[in-house]
Enzyme design. Structure first.
Site, PDB file in Angstrom:
ATOM      1  N   CYS A 192     -10.421  -4.620   0.976  1.00 27.20           N
ATOM      2  CA  CYS A 192     -11.362  -3.775   0.960  1.00 27.20           C
ATOM      3  C   CYS A 192     -12.309  -4.015  -0.259  1.00 27.20           C
ATOM      4  O   CYS A 192     -11.933  -4.320  -1.247  1.00 27.20           O
ATOM      5  CB  CYS A 192     -10.977  -2.165   0.909  1.00 27.20           C
ATOM      6  N   ASN A 210       0.776  -1.325  -0.072  1.00 21.74           N
ATOM      7  CA  ASN A 210      -0.039  -0.181   0.152  1.00 21.74           C
ATOM      8  C   ASN A 210       0.836   1.203  -0.011  1.00 21.74           C
ATOM      9  O   ASN A 210       2.016   1.218   0.602  1.00 21.74           O
ATOM     10  CB  ASN A 210      -1.007   0.030   1.265  1.00 21.74           C
ATOM     11  N   CYS A 257      -4.127   0.517  -2.096  1.00 18.15           N
ATOM     12  CA  CYS A 257      -4.170  -0.575  -1.453  1.00 18.15           C
ATOM     13  C   CYS A 257      -2.932  -1.392  -2.088  1.00 18.15           C
ATOM     14  O   CYS A 257      -2.657  -1.248  -3.198  1.00 18.15           O
ATOM     15  CB  CYS A 257      -5.459  -1.255  -1.222  1.00 18.15           C
ATOM     16  N   GLU A 310      -3.125  -4.640  -2.550  1.00 16.49           N
ATOM     17  CA  GLU A 310      -3.874  -5.408  -3.699  1.00 16.49           C
ATOM     18  C   GLU A 310      -3.770  -4.713  -5.217  1.00 16.49           C
ATOM     19  O   GLU A 310      -3.599  -5.437  -6.108  1.00 16.49           O
ATOM     20  CB  GLU A 310      -5.122  -5.786  -3.341  1.00 16.49           C
ATOM     21  N   CYS A 353     -10.925  -2.963  -3.740  1.00 14.63           N
ATOM     22  CA  CYS A 353     -10.071  -3.986  -4.312  1.00 14.63           C
ATOM     23  C   CYS A 353     -10.622  -5.249  -4.658  1.00 14.63           C
ATOM     24  O   CYS A 353     -10.499  -5.751  -5.780  1.00 14.63           O
ATOM     25  CB  CYS A 353      -9.091  -4.444  -3.248  1.00 14.63           C
ATOM     26  N   GLU A 362       0.393   5.388   0.621  1.00 13.56           N
ATOM     27  CA  GLU A 362      -0.439   6.330   1.089  1.00 13.56           C
ATOM     28  C   GLU A 362      -0.103   7.779   0.542  1.00 13.56           C
ATOM     29  O   GLU A 362       0.778   7.741  -0.006  1.00 13.56           O
ATOM     30  CB  GLU A 362      -0.700   6.278   2.319  1.00 13.56           C
TER      31      GLU A 362
HETATM   32  N1  THU Z   1      -5.345  -1.568   3.117  1.00 13.80           N
HETATM   33  C1  THU Z   1      -4.650  -2.364   1.934  1.00 13.80           C
HETATM   34  O1  THU Z   1      -3.699  -2.020   1.405  1.00 13.80           O
HETATM   35  N2  THU Z   1      -5.227  -3.551   1.599  1.00 13.80           N
HETATM   36  C2  THU Z   1      -6.463  -4.174   2.379  1.00 13.80           C
HETATM   37  O2  THU Z   1      -6.670  -5.162   2.081  1.00 13.80           O
HETATM   38  C3  THU Z   1      -6.770  -3.245   3.397  1.00 13.80           C
HETATM   39  C4  THU Z   1      -6.548  -1.914   3.570  1.00 13.80           C
HETATM   40  C5  THU Z   1      -4.517  -0.300   3.147  1.00 13.80           C
HETATM   41  C6  THU Z   1      -5.080   1.022   2.691  1.00 13.80           C
HETATM   42  C7  THU Z   1      -4.499   1.985   3.685  1.00 13.80           C
HETATM   43  O3  THU Z   1      -3.195   2.498   3.252  1.00 13.80           O
HETATM   44  C8  THU Z   1      -4.140   0.976   5.010  1.00 13.80           C
HETATM   45  O4  THU Z   1      -4.279  -0.235   4.538  1.00 13.80           O
HETATM   46  C9  THU Z   1      -5.451   1.436   6.107  1.00 13.80           C
HETATM   47  O5  THU Z   1      -6.599   1.238   5.558  1.00 13.80           O
END
Ligand code: THU
Length: 187
Positions: A139, A89, A100, A102, A142, A91
């Site tokens: 999420c 991920n 994310c 995925e 994704c 940000e």
């Molecule tokens: N996140 C992911 O990368 N994958 C997931 O399956 C759930 C959430 C990330 C998004 C954000 O950067 C952090 O986790 C917190 O939500």
């Protein structure tokens, strides 16, 4: 006073009508039951390729850029030709601009290996000094993106969600996204 009690009466009558309608509706209602099959595994039960994928997803958490959530997620995808690609991920201070793990992995896989279907996608999450005990859950956005890849390459994507206590194996993203919206609605 009279106006007040008339108003009250009106409200109670319409409330009763609503209850009646709901009662009739629930008597008539047909139900659609949706079942998702999720296999609960432990690391030892996995074959060598799946172990590699889980290890790859865990390793990918190290490249996560997550200063805002401190929630590092890694994903590793096994492609049709046996190649494994991974991502994490990333940000952004403007929260919705990040992605994310995925989606980073999926977009990377499809950009670098356009002709290769994704066969398996493993995901792991690390926060507060440890990997999650329970399997990480992707999420909604994704799930929608993974669905599109399944459809595009006409091949189910197996998903492995890592938790220290157990690993979930899902045979197709469809199990995680029932009643999904896809290209068929647009035809
Ligand atoms: N996140 C992911 O990368 N994958 C997931 O399956 C759930 C959430 C990330 C998004 C954000 O950067 C952090 O986790 C917190 O939500």
């Amino acid at each position: 006073e009279r106006q007040k009690s008339q108003k009250k009466l009106g409200i109670s009558i319409s409330f009763l009508t609503l209850c009646k309608v709901l009662l009739i509706k629930s008597e008539d209602m047909k139900k659609l039951t949706i079942t998702a099959i999720i296999n609960r595994l432990t690391y030892d039960m996995l074959n060598e390729t799946d172990k590699k994928l889980i290890d790859g997803a865990k390793k990918a958490t190290e490249s996560s850029y997550s200063p805002y959530s401190q929630f590092a997620v890694g994903a590793a995808a096994l492609l049709a030709n046996g190649t494994i690609v991974s991502g994490s991920n990333q940000e952004n201070a403007a929260f919705p601009s990040g992605t994310c793990a995925e989606r980073t992995t999926r977009f990377y896989a499809n950009s670098q290996h356009r002709d290769q279907a994704v066969h398996t996608l493993a995901v792991a999450a690390y926060t507060q000094g440890a990997f999650l005990d329970i399997p990480i859950s992707p999420c909604g956005a994704c799930r929608q993106v993974i669905l599109e890849v399944e459809k595009r390459y006409n091949h189910p994507i197996r998903i492995l969600l890592f938790g220290e206590n157990e690993i979930y194996e899902i045979k197709s993203i469809r199990d995680l996204l029932p009643l999904s919206f896809d290209e068929d609605f647009l035809k």
